[in-house]
Structures are given as C-alpha cells and as structure tokens.
Scaffold this motif. Sequence first.
Motif, PDB file in Angstrom:
ATOM      1  N   ASP A   1      43.643  37.781  48.166  1.00 30.46           N
ATOM      2  CA  ASP A   1      42.242  37.380  48.148  1.00 30.46           C
ATOM      3  C   ASP A   1      41.559  38.051  46.967  1.00 30.46           C
ATOM      4  O   ASP A   1      41.987  39.119  46.505  1.00 30.46           O
ATOM      5  CB  ASP A   1      41.539  37.808  49.446  1.00 30.46           C
ATOM      6  CG  ASP A   1      42.045  37.053  50.658  1.00 30.46           C
ATOM      7  OD1 ASP A   1      42.376  35.852  50.505  1.00 30.46           O
ATOM      8  OD2 ASP A   1      42.108  37.653  51.747  1.00 30.46           O
ATOM      9  N   TRP A   2      40.458  37.442  46.502  1.00 32.48           N
ATOM     10  CA  TRP A   2      39.725  38.034  45.388  1.00 32.48           C
ATOM     11  C   TRP A   2      38.919  39.226  45.865  1.00 32.48           C
ATOM     12  O   TRP A   2      38.252  39.174  46.903  1.00 32.48           O
ATOM     13  CB  TRP A   2      38.798  36.998  44.749  1.00 32.48           C
ATOM     14  CG  TRP A   2      39.526  35.897  44.050  1.00 32.48           C
ATOM     15  CD1 TRP A   2      39.586  34.582  44.412  1.00 32.48           C
ATOM     16  CD2 TRP A   2      40.318  36.016  42.858  1.00 32.48           C
ATOM     17  NE1 TRP A   2      40.363  33.873  43.528  1.00 32.48           N
ATOM     18  CE2 TRP A   2      40.819  34.726  42.563  1.00 32.48           C
ATOM     19  CE3 TRP A   2      40.652  37.084  42.026  1.00 32.48           C
ATOM     20  CZ2 TRP A   2      41.647  34.479  41.469  1.00 32.48           C
ATOM     21  CZ3 TRP A   2      41.467  36.829  40.929  1.00 32.48           C
ATOM     22  CH2 TRP A   2      41.953  35.544  40.656  1.00 32.48           C
ATOM     23  N   GLU A   3      38.972  40.304  45.091  1.00 35.44           N
ATOM     24  CA  GLU A   3      38.190  41.492  45.378  1.00 35.44           C
ATOM     25  C   GLU A   3      37.454  41.914  44.108  1.00 35.44           C
ATOM     26  O   GLU A   3      37.829  41.535  42.997  1.00 35.44           O
ATOM     27  CB  GLU A   3      39.083  42.632  45.874  1.00 35.44           C
ATOM     28  CG  GLU A   3      40.057  43.161  44.846  1.00 35.44           C
ATOM     29  CD  GLU A   3      40.849  44.349  45.358  1.00 35.44           C
ATOM     30  OE1 GLU A   3      40.589  44.796  46.486  1.00 35.44           O
ATOM     31  OE2 GLU A   3      41.724  44.847  44.615  1.00 35.44           O
ATOM     32  N   PRO A   4      36.363  42.695  44.245  1.00 31.21           N
ATOM     33  CA  PRO A   4      35.609  43.111  43.066  1.00 31.21           C
ATOM     34  C   PRO A   4      36.447  43.963  42.122  1.00 31.21           C
ATOM     35  O   PRO A   4      37.323  44.717  42.540  1.00 31.21           O
ATOM     36  CB  PRO A   4      34.461  43.935  43.658  1.00 31.21           C
ATOM     37  CG  PRO A   4      34.326  43.452  45.065  1.00 31.21           C
ATOM     38  CD  PRO A   4      35.734  43.137  45.505  1.00 31.21           C
ATOM     39  N   SER A   5      36.163  43.830  40.843  1.00 35.33           N
ATOM     40  CA  SER A   5      36.728  44.711  39.829  1.00 35.33           C
ATOM     41  C   SER A   5      35.583  45.097  38.899  1.00 35.33           C
ATOM     42  O   SER A   5      34.736  45.904  39.284  1.00 35.33           O
ATOM     43  CB  SER A   5      37.868  44.031  39.070  1.00 35.33           C
ATOM     44  OG  SER A   5      38.446  44.922  38.131  1.00 35.33           O
TER      45      SER A   5
END
Length: 588
Positions: free
Chosen positions: A106-110
């Motif tokens: 899943d996409w997570e903040p960077s």
Amino acid sequence: MKLSKFWLMLVLALALAFTLVACGGDEDDTTTDDTPDQTDDTPDDDGDEDEGEETTEGPQQGGTIVAGMYSAPGHQFNPLFYSDAYEANILSFTHESLVALDENLDWEPSLAESWEINDDYTEITFTLNEATWQDGEPFTADDVVFTYETIQDEDYVAAGGVRTNYVANLESVEAVDPQTVKFTYTDVNINALYDASFIIVPKHIFGDVPVLEMPDHSASRNAGEVIGTGPYQLTDMLEGEQYVLTSYEGYWQGAPNLDGITWRVIEQSIMPGLLESGQLDMVAEPNGVPAADFEAVDALDHITTYVTQDFGYQYMGFKLHHRTTDDVENGVIDPDNWVENEKVADVRVRQAIVYAINRQAIVDGLLFGMGTVLNANFPEASWAFDESAVNPYDFSPETAEELLDEAGYVDVTGDGFREDPDGNEWVLNLDYPTGNQVRERSAPIIVENLEAVGIKVDLRNPREAGPHFDLVEKDNHDWDMYLAGWSLSAADPDPSALWLSTAPYNYTRWNDATSDELIKAGVQAPDAFDQDYRKQAYSDWAAHMSEQVPQVFLYSADNIYAYNANLKEVKHYPAGIYADSHLWYLEQ
C-alpha cells in the motif's frame, strides 16, 4: 536468525506495476510477505544473552557495510534519466519520492506527509514533509513541479528520458505554497498515487540546465555532486569498481545509524565466498545470491537470508521493428516511421521459437528450481495473473517444426537449417549482456534449442550491460533477438509503460492497435475502479499478447537476498529490503 523461504502468494490481492528501474540487468529499472516488521526497539535475534556479557540495547551508531552487485552502474545518477538496476542500487539510497510502498504494497507517506484526492479523481494534493537536500537547501513544492515539468518537456525523450508514463494523463502540477503541491489530470485517474510516485530531483541544481544537457551535467554523473533528499549521498567512486555512499547527517528523518554503504562491483561467482569470509556484508538487487549457491550461503551462521518471488522477469525480445536513424538521433518514438523486421514478422515463427525453447529446463538446471516459467507480463503474485488466459507454450520441438513448415520456412539446401519462404538464407542474430551468469549461460542453450528445429542463430559476443541496453533502446541496427530483463515495482499491473506502441520502454517496438486498445481499457474510468473489470481487461490483453508473442517470456527467478546477521532493522518487504535504510545498524 535464519528466515525461511517466503512465497508471495499471500499478496495475490495486492497490486503490481511497472516502475522501471531498470531494464538493466535484472531488472533488471528500476524495479519483489507478511514477515513481522522490525522496529527500533525490537532487535532481530532470539533475545538470549550470555551471562556476564555486556550488551548494548537499541540502535548503535557507526560502521560501514560493503554490498555487492554484478555489473557496474551505467554512470547515470539522475533519476530522470537512469536506465538500469545497478544505477537504481545507488538511487534507492540517495533519492526519494512523495510516496513509497509499505510491507502490504500500500502507498505510505515519504516526502509527502499526507494527501487528498478530490471526489472525481482528477486532482490530488500533497502536503510535504520538511526535508532538505543533501547540500542543505530546503525541499519544496517547486522541486516536485520542476521534476514533473521536466518529464513533460518536449526535449525529455530526445535527451534519453523514458518515463513519460508518469505524465501521460497529467494536465498540470502546481506549487500551491512551499509545502503544498497539486496534480491535476486530464481525466479520471485511478492511478493518481502511482503517477505521483516518481523520484524527485532538485530544481536549484537543474533549474537552469537545458533538458538536453541534463544527462551529461556533472550533478547527474559525478560523486559529490549528485544531490538527493535520501539518507546517503554518493561521495566517491572508482567507476566500474566501487561506489561509496556516506550518511547524510541532516537527513530529514534523522541521521542514519551507519556511517555509510560501499557498493563493490564483483564477479557473481565469487560473491558467496566473500560473504562467507566476511569481506561482503550484503547481496541484494538485482537477483541476489545465485540459486546454485543458496544452500551454502543459507547455512552460514553469520548470514541472514530472505527469499521472495522476483517482481521482474527475464525475457528474449524480438526486434519487431527498427526505428530510423533520424528518429533515434532526435529521440522520436513514432510507430508510423518504424521499419518492419521481416525476419521475425510472421507470428508463426515467433510461436515456433517459444515452443522450441526448453524454458523449464533452464529453471531446473540453471536456477536449481528456484524460479518460475512465465507466459505473460504478470507474475503469480499479481492480482492480474490469470494462468488460463495464456498459452503455456510447453516445450515441443515437434510443434515448432510444424509451425515453421506451415509458414514456409524449410530447409532448401539440405544443410540442416531452414531458408525463408523465398529460399534465401535465414539467420537470426541474438545479442546478450554480461553480468548475470544465468542469463549468460542461457544464451547458448537457447541457440542449441533453436538450431535443433532448423533455425540458424548468430550468437554474437556479449557486451557489458550498459552498452547492451543502450543498443536495445536505440534499435536502429540489425538486431533480431536480444536477452534482457525487466524489474517491476509493486504498485499496479498497468502494462502501458512497457507495452503501449508509443511507450519508450516498448523495446520490441511492437505496434499493435488491439494491444493498445486493451491496455487503455484497463485504466478506463469509471469501469476501472472495479478490480474485477480490470482483471478481465488484463486477462484479455494477456491472451492477445500470448497469441502474438512480441517476446519470449523466459522465467522469473526467486530473489535471494543475503546480509550480515549483525545488520539489524532490515525490513523484508515484497518489493525488496532497502526500505528505511537510515534505521539499519550493526550490532556490536
């Protein structure tokens, strides 16, 4: 602690897509569990301690690890223009994106702290983290705008850029304020997060540099001048031999625990011995430890191994069309100008070639069974995988011969090799790169298989990976077949970046209107918000590709990662082990 082999079948419901990192080796772009996460306060050991022995709890500072890769990077460290998996080994530590994939794909903040998508999926607005570039300059929304506008620039492809898929549907990118950036798309975009996941480059370094000059700019090539926001900076290198990454103390998520990471270019055959002797601390991307050496490396007490299905594959491409020299020199991808390669134009010839190659024998013999024969662009871990949609092309020299006879390729002269339907000599050239031992050893096997059914092959001398893939991309020469691999990232199965007729990465130069139509249907809103709809669209596309055979899918090898057991906080993600490398530390 030893980690047993872990298969990615548990993530069938998760997305898989193409981020090239590389076609380079293995690939080669850039682009692979539910292993429990390791956290700052949970050491990766069994918790036992010897009585009376002093121990240090928690992350420890200092130390350098030595990592090995089989081929030298192609000397391009600008994310806008890199092309191989070996360059990606550097960029994975020096540069970052707005978002990244987590352990669940899943996409997570960077670099982005958070985001909002409007109701009709035409806009996505990111709030950025406060970060700095490795020269101390602040990271802002202007850097994001500059990166994407560079990819949109009319000179980008001519300069050697190939990542136009990230802006295919992009209308504009706007800096709302220094910490806010908004992407606006021309239509509903079901892959907005993926499209916004490209690696960001610094505007203050490249803003005044013409796009055509960026690839050769010193900040794209020279150690000490390559600037990212990542935890490590490329500070020194001996080209073709060694690449030194030094920790960036001002890293926005906290100074790395390690002092640095040194990448060495090492012959694949000696890597296991260097792991055993302690001269090498890590073998990871691309491909990791050779399958032949897995048991020996896995038995080493001071080495941790992690085995996972690769998110990429090896293939033999057909050069179905060649570009004109003018188009190559001008960076033009225009199918209307392509020249058909008549030697592999007949689909029956391409089908025969797949039947003639004993791909399972390559997996069993060269990979020691640690791999899978593929017949489509989607590995089994992808929700888009549909085994029933494709022809398995089981090894059958008899079927190959029947197809060749039917197509009019028969042995007229009695020398054991077939002539073309006009009675002319028919020889197919095969080119391949060095660096990947299995691929190198596959080449003569493929030739032997093809010659057994009467196809004469000119197996040409291999080149180093960098020059080989430069020629793969240019394709204004006499190539008929070539060996290569794709590294696929784990974001979404949309094959447009590799297979649309106009895609720069469409290295086979497959110009097929039905393929284009089916690929576009897979992301057509609003239908494509339904995963079942997309799965059917990609099954239809895979079936068409399987029939037309623009390339021979060879195999997907298991990735065998190995690293020093004293190296802690290494996260075993489906896409690899490089996540959060600033948390790595050496346990004393």
